[in-house]
Design an enzyme around this catalytic site. Structure first.
Site, PDB file in Angstrom:
ATOM      1  N   ASP B  61       0.846  -1.187   0.000  1.00  0.00           N
ATOM      2  CA  ASP B  61       0.000   0.000   0.000  1.00  0.00           C
ATOM      3  C   ASP B  61       0.885   1.243   0.000  1.00  0.00           C
ATOM      4  OD1 ASP B  61      -2.402   1.418   0.261  1.00  0.00           O
ATOM      5  OD2 ASP B  61      -1.977   1.705   2.383  1.00  0.00           O
ATOM      6  N   THR B  94      -3.327   5.263  -3.880  1.00  0.00           N
ATOM      7  CA  THR B  94      -2.301   6.034  -3.187  1.00  0.00           C
ATOM      8  C   THR B  94      -0.957   5.929  -3.887  1.00  0.00           C
ATOM      9  OG1 THR B  94      -1.983   4.134  -1.773  1.00  0.00           O
ATOM     10  CG2 THR B  94      -3.370   5.871  -0.945  1.00  0.00           C
ATOM     11  N   THR B  95      -0.705   4.792  -4.550  1.00  0.00           N
ATOM     12  CA  THR B  95       0.543   4.666  -5.288  1.00  0.00           C
ATOM     13  C   THR B  95       0.431   5.421  -6.606  1.00  0.00           C
ATOM     14  OG1 THR B  95       0.648   2.462  -4.384  1.00  0.00           O
ATOM     15  CG2 THR B  95       2.279   3.023  -6.018  1.00  0.00           C
ATOM     16  N   ASP B 387      -8.795  -0.757   1.833  1.00  0.00           N
ATOM     17  CA  ASP B 387      -8.770  -0.054   0.549  1.00  0.00           C
ATOM     18  C   ASP B 387     -10.027  -0.384  -0.252  1.00  0.00           C
ATOM     19  OD1 ASP B 387      -6.409   1.003   1.161  1.00  0.00           O
ATOM     20  OD2 ASP B 387      -5.273   0.145  -0.500  1.00  0.00           O
TER      21      ASP B 387
END
Lengths: 535, 527
Positions: B61, B94-95, B387
């Site tokens: 994550d 998020t990446t 997520d």
């Protein structure tokens, strides 16, 4: 270090621990000071104008601030030099007084110092330079008044105000949506403004930010938002036509302020005390209920039992609301802040059309909106943005825009931006210089040159040829006798600032020139710097 | 006279090119760091904390990785911040957001080297971002009206999100779990109502969603282990010694007998309280605070199940599930709402005993029990599931859906390219660069999967030249595939947030031409 000798030729010491101090005197001191002032101005020079760049500042704790606002940059910089600190002060006072033009004022002061250096080299006494600057600044300020224009606006015709705010915002990172933000700022100011007294209390505008969403989601709320939620998770999340009791006393057992002791030594006492306590809680809630409140907003905490009683009697409540917010809520809802339960009366309750709780994102963030208030004289600007730094910078930009709008309500005179006002002043000062007898003439002419440096920096930052552009604009101004020509920073194709709708406030500009002159005068008058060499 | 030092001793100042370089280097370093975790074949990172115990986290994550890094570079901090915001706001991507921002800066670096002013680049990026967003808006699918289809959309999104995580082996199972859990929320985004209990042991496949509610507590001794048609009172009240809270009150006595009397009175008080509670006609009592032995005994005598020290979240959820209210006073039994459920029983998961409430009235809250081989697996599984839950709950509110697998990036890139061709002036270089940065994402996904990215992306670009094409990268077979057929979907809200925050962050960093670092605050060495 100068040594003094007595009549027998023996040296004696004037300053305490003399050899541990460094001392600069005379022209040396002035030059050192000037170069320090110039160094500060140089840092800010690239931030000027719509194409100005930002600065990234890392605080001692490692937090990052990215900003374009002169006052913020200087405040966050770890400045050590005394003269540099004066420049920081200068920018700050412009911020307090006007709120905008904090970069311009420092650039102006830096240019004045630079010119002063040349004059010093020619052997003109600093005091004469200072006096010349003083005269020149007076001429410039008068000239500004001469070229300023008044415009009319009203609650329906806000366009001119919006245009001026847009000029302010265009140099910030938020210029992507400067139009909506400018409109929000103007509407906010107009809704709290006292148009008859021509005054605006900016404290009534609350600027709140929450990360997430996008800049376009920024909104103006005619009411107050509080970063709190209902004290009990099962209280209603939405209240229509709320009657709000605003309390500054806790729903907790009484805590007399005088020192006392209640001794429990018998069973009876224990029991009566217990019953009293229960009754006390009951009374508190009942009193709120009796006056007809449908929402309690409290500055302090609630005891668990009180909390449940509130819930039980169907009286939603919010706890731990800060003092400033409490005041704003009181203003907005027309309620009174009540310090004691005994003093609650129905008249003291505030009224709001709608109170609702709104949650954001995936975390448990909640905010309380108090809207449709009885008296919508307090508003909130709620900013959204991609990251924390963005929000902070937007807050600063909005603050600038609000200040500009307020200044316009106080005094609706404007001058044209894009450096046109400075160029026009420069021409006027230059012309006045020739008429002046005495050495000050040089200083006045130098002042005119210094005024040119602001449009020059603008042109430089916009990637134009600074000297070429400036001379072209200047000659155009003289030829057509029109003070509206400025630097075409955005490459629009015309340099008539009236057509481009680039305005600045008259008081802002005047203040810039006056403050910069004052600080430069102060710096020029210093001829001796004594500082401990190590500390 | 040399120029005086303006700043304090340890403060530093970097200007112009150097400052810009420092930002680019910092931002690109961060991007390269997280880049390998992108996509279904992305790799994980081990993070070891410097704190006590040197705890180890294994994760994929982006937000978790970046949160744990100690970074000194200010530009890198900006990227970490956007990743954090992305996590809070939509929970996933998020990446991607960091990678996109990094790629934008990488392209910008080239443009700056080619003597294009940062402001020109920014205005180009802005135009491109707007155009890209519009391109996405045109291609979204909204199945709000059709519940059946929408559910399958959710399922697809959950599978896509989970496929890049540790749960990818059992993604169907977990996607089902997540969708069921989110559907129960009925549009609320309050994920607190979904409880995740982690119990080591068993395999990931043994994880399950419980319709009822599981409380990780034990039942008091000597109390019934199984209650049917339970009436539950949820409370937050002191059940140890009920103190007199009036300030300054204290017990001061002068003889032993009086102590005994007062103790008796205290006991009497507690007994009364318990009587009052029991008088509500309940057979289960759950308290947030401790219940001491004495009241517990009283409850046991009355045949009431008493559960102590349920944490705040547990209480709130329980109240939500059973429809009762959280009570703190007990004088008006008739008006307190009491929660109901069909059955309370003690169950065993692994070696632990838990309390299971089933047949609850309001099915908003639910519990997901995760099983797995080790704590690290469980932690990562929880993050992945979180997520997925976040994305789903956001999608329930904003029902627009896009295809996945690099499809949105290619759609955007195509439109942006077209815009570049139409735009006169230097801005068009920046717009072109924007489209290159967008294409970088499918490239990285392919690279991470060990595929020939240059070939695949070229094929993909060709495929996208046709109108209304659904082509994306099929990582499993290593070729270009139809994303609609493969059932790979993404939420529009996530993609939009990625696009906007990445552009905003890149813009912010680009605007900087000077970095001023204050002297770090001196910390005293505590030896």
């Amino acid at each position: 270090m100068a040594l003094a000798f007595d009549e027998y030729g023996r040296p004696f010491i004037i300053l305490k621990e003399q050899d541990q101090k460094t001392r600069l005197r005379g022209i040396e001191a002035q030059k050192a000071n000037i170069s320090a002032g110039k160094a500060v101005a140089r840092i800010l020079r690239t931030s000027l104008g719509p194409k100005g760049m930002d600065k990234m500042l890392q605080s001692p704790d490692g937090d990052v601030t990215i900003t374009n606002d002169g006052a913020t940059i200087l405040e966050q910089m770890d400045v050590d030099n005394q003269i540099a600190k004066l420049m920081v002060e200068l920018s700050r006072s412009q911020d307090y007084e006007i709120g905008d033009g904090t970069t311009g004022v420092v650039v102006m002061a830096g240019a004045l110092l630079e010119q002063a250096e040349h004059l010093l080299e020619r052997g003109i006494h600093p005091i004469r330079i200072a006096e010349g600057y003083e005269m020149a600044s007076r001429i410039a300020v008068e000239h500004l008044e001469h070229i300023a224009q008044k415009f009319d606006f009203g609650p329906t015709n806000i366009e001119p105000l919006v245009q001026t705010c847009m000029t302010t915002l265009s140099s910030k990172i938020v210029n992507r949506c400067k139009r909506p933000l400018a409109e929000i700022s103007v509407k906010a100011v107009l809704s709290v403004a006292d148009l008859e007294r021509k005054d605006v209390n900016l404290d009534l505008i609350k600027v709140e930010g929450k990360v997430g969403g996008k800049l376009e989601d920024t909104e103006l709320i005619y009411g107050i938002t509080v970063d709190k939620d209902m004290s009990h998770p099962q209280m209603p999340k939405q209240i229509q036509d709320a009657k709000i009791a605003i309390l500054t006393c806790p729903f907790e057992p009484p805590k007399p302020k005088t020192k006392h002791k209640v001794d429990i030594d018998t069973v009876e006492k224990f029991q009566t005390l217990r019953q009293q306590e229960q009754k006390y809680f009951d009374d508190m809630v009942q009193k709120c209920k009796d006056v007809g409140a449908t929402l309690v907003i409290c500055q302090w905490g609630f005891d668990d039992e009180a909390n449940h009683l509130l819930m039980h009697r169907n009286l939603p409540a919010v706890r731990w609301v800060g003092g400033v917010e409490l005041e704003l809520i009181a203003i907005a809802t027309g309620g009174r802040i009540v310090p004691r339960f005994q003093e609650l009366t129905p008249e003291k309750l505030g009224r709001a059309g709608l109170v609702r709780e709104k949650s954001f994102g995936t975390t448990k963030d909640k905010m309380l909106y108090i809207e449709h208030c009885a008296n919508s004289r307090a508003v909130t600007i709620f900013i959204r943005g991609g990251n924390k730094m963005m929000i902070e910078e937007t807050k600063r930009s909005i603050h600038d825009a609000l200040c500009v709008a307020r200044n316009l309500i106080r005094n609706n005179s404007i001058v044209y931006g894009g450096g046109s006002a400075e160029i026009s002043c420069s021409i006027a000062v230059e012309a006045a210089a020739d008429k002046h007898p005495g050495v000050e003439q040089y200083a006045i002419r130098a002042f005119a040159d210094a005024l040119d440096s602001v449009p020059m920096a603008l042109a430089e930052n916009s990637g134009l040829q600074p000297i070429e552009t400036l001379s072209a604009v200047k000659s155009q101004q003289i030829k057509e006798n029109n003070p509206h020509f400025g630097i075409d920073c955005n490459d629009v194709g015309t340099n008539d600032m009236r057509e481009q709708n680039v305005f600045e406030t008259l008081i802002g500009k005047q203040q810039q020139i006056l403050l910069a002159t004052q600080v430069v005068k102060m710096i020029l008058k210093i001829d001796d710097v004594i500082s401990p060499s190590d500390f | 006279m040399a120029i005086e030092k303006i700043l304090k001793d340890d403060a530093s100042e970097e200007k112009g090119e150097r400052a810009r370089m420092a930002s680019f280097v910092g931002a690109i370093a961060i991007t390269d760091l997280v880049k390998t975790t992108l996509g279904p074949k992305g790799m994980d990172k081990i993070l070891q904390s410097t704190g006590r115990g040197h705890g180890v986290t294994v994760t994929n994550d982006g937000a978790t990785i970046l949160k744990s890094l100690h970074i000194d570079n200010p530009a890198a901090k900006v990227l970490i911040d956007i990743s954090k915001v992305q996590d809070d706001e939509v929970g996933d991507g998020t990446t991607s957001v960091v990678v996109l921002a990094g790629e934008l800066l990488r392209e910008a670096e080239k443009l700056v080297a080619a003597k294009i002013h940062p402001m020109t680049i920014i205005s180009g990026y802005r135009m491109a971002a707007e155009c890209a967003r519009n391109a996405l808006l045109q291609r979204v699918v909204d199945n709000k009206e059709n519940a059946e289809k929408f559910k399958s959309d959710l399922m697809k999104i959950a599978m896509t999100t989970l496929s890049s995580k540790i749960l990818s082996q059992d993604k169907e199972h977990f996607a089902q779990l997540a969708v069921d859990a989110v559907m129960r929320l009925k549009g609320s985004t309050n994920l607190e109502a979904i409880q995740i209990i982690k119990k080591p042991g068993g395999s990931l496949m043994d994880s399950f969603l419980d319709e009822g509610f599981i409380l990780d507590k034990k039942i008091g001794l000597g109390q019934p282990k199984r209650i049917e048609n339970a009436k539950i009172l949820v409370a937050n009240t002191a059940m140890d010694t009920d103190k007199v809270k009036i300030y300054g009150a204290r017990v001061r006595v002068d003889s032993m007998s009086k102590v005994a009397e007062i103790e008796g009175a205290e006991k009497e008080k507690m007994r009364e309280k318990v009587q009052k509670i029991i008088a509500h006609g309940i057979n289960c009592f759950v308290n947030r605070q401790l219940i001491y032995n004495f009241p517990e005994e009283l409850f046991a005598d009355a045949g009431v199940l008493a559960i102590e020290h349920a944490d705040f979240d547990g209480i709130e959820r329980l109240a939500l599930v059973t429809g009762g209210e959280i009570a703190s006073t007990f004088d008006n039994p008739e008006s307190v709402k009491i929660g109901h459920c069909k059955l309370i029983e003690e169950i065993m998961i692994g070696e632990d005993k838990l309390i299971h409430f089933s047949g609850v009235e309001m099915g908003q809250a639910c519990t997901i029990v995760l099983r797995g081989a080790s704590h690290h697996v469980l932690d990562e599984a929880e993050r992945s599931l979180h997520d997925a839950l976040c994305v789903l709950s956001q999608t329930v509110n904003d029902t627009r859906v896009l295809l996945g697998g690099g499809w949105p990036e290619m759609v955007m890139a195509k439109e942006v390219d077209e815009l570049a061709r139409k735009t006169p002036g230097k801005k068009s270089h920046a717009i072109e660069a924007f489209s290159r940065a967008l294409v970088a994402i499918p490239t990285i996904i392919a690279d991470n999967a060990g595929l020939d990215s240059a070939d695949l992306v070229a094929q993909l670009r060709a495929a996208h030249h046709k109108e209304g094409c659904n082509a994306g990268i099929d990582v499993i077979s290593g070729s270009v595939g139809d994303m609609a057929e493969l059932g790979i979907s993404e939420s529009f809200k996530v993609k939009q947030a990625v696009l906007l925050s990445a552009t905003e962050a890149a813009e912010m960093i680009l605007r900087v031409d000077e970095i001023i670092t204050c002297a770090p605050r001196q910390r005293e060495d505590r030896m």
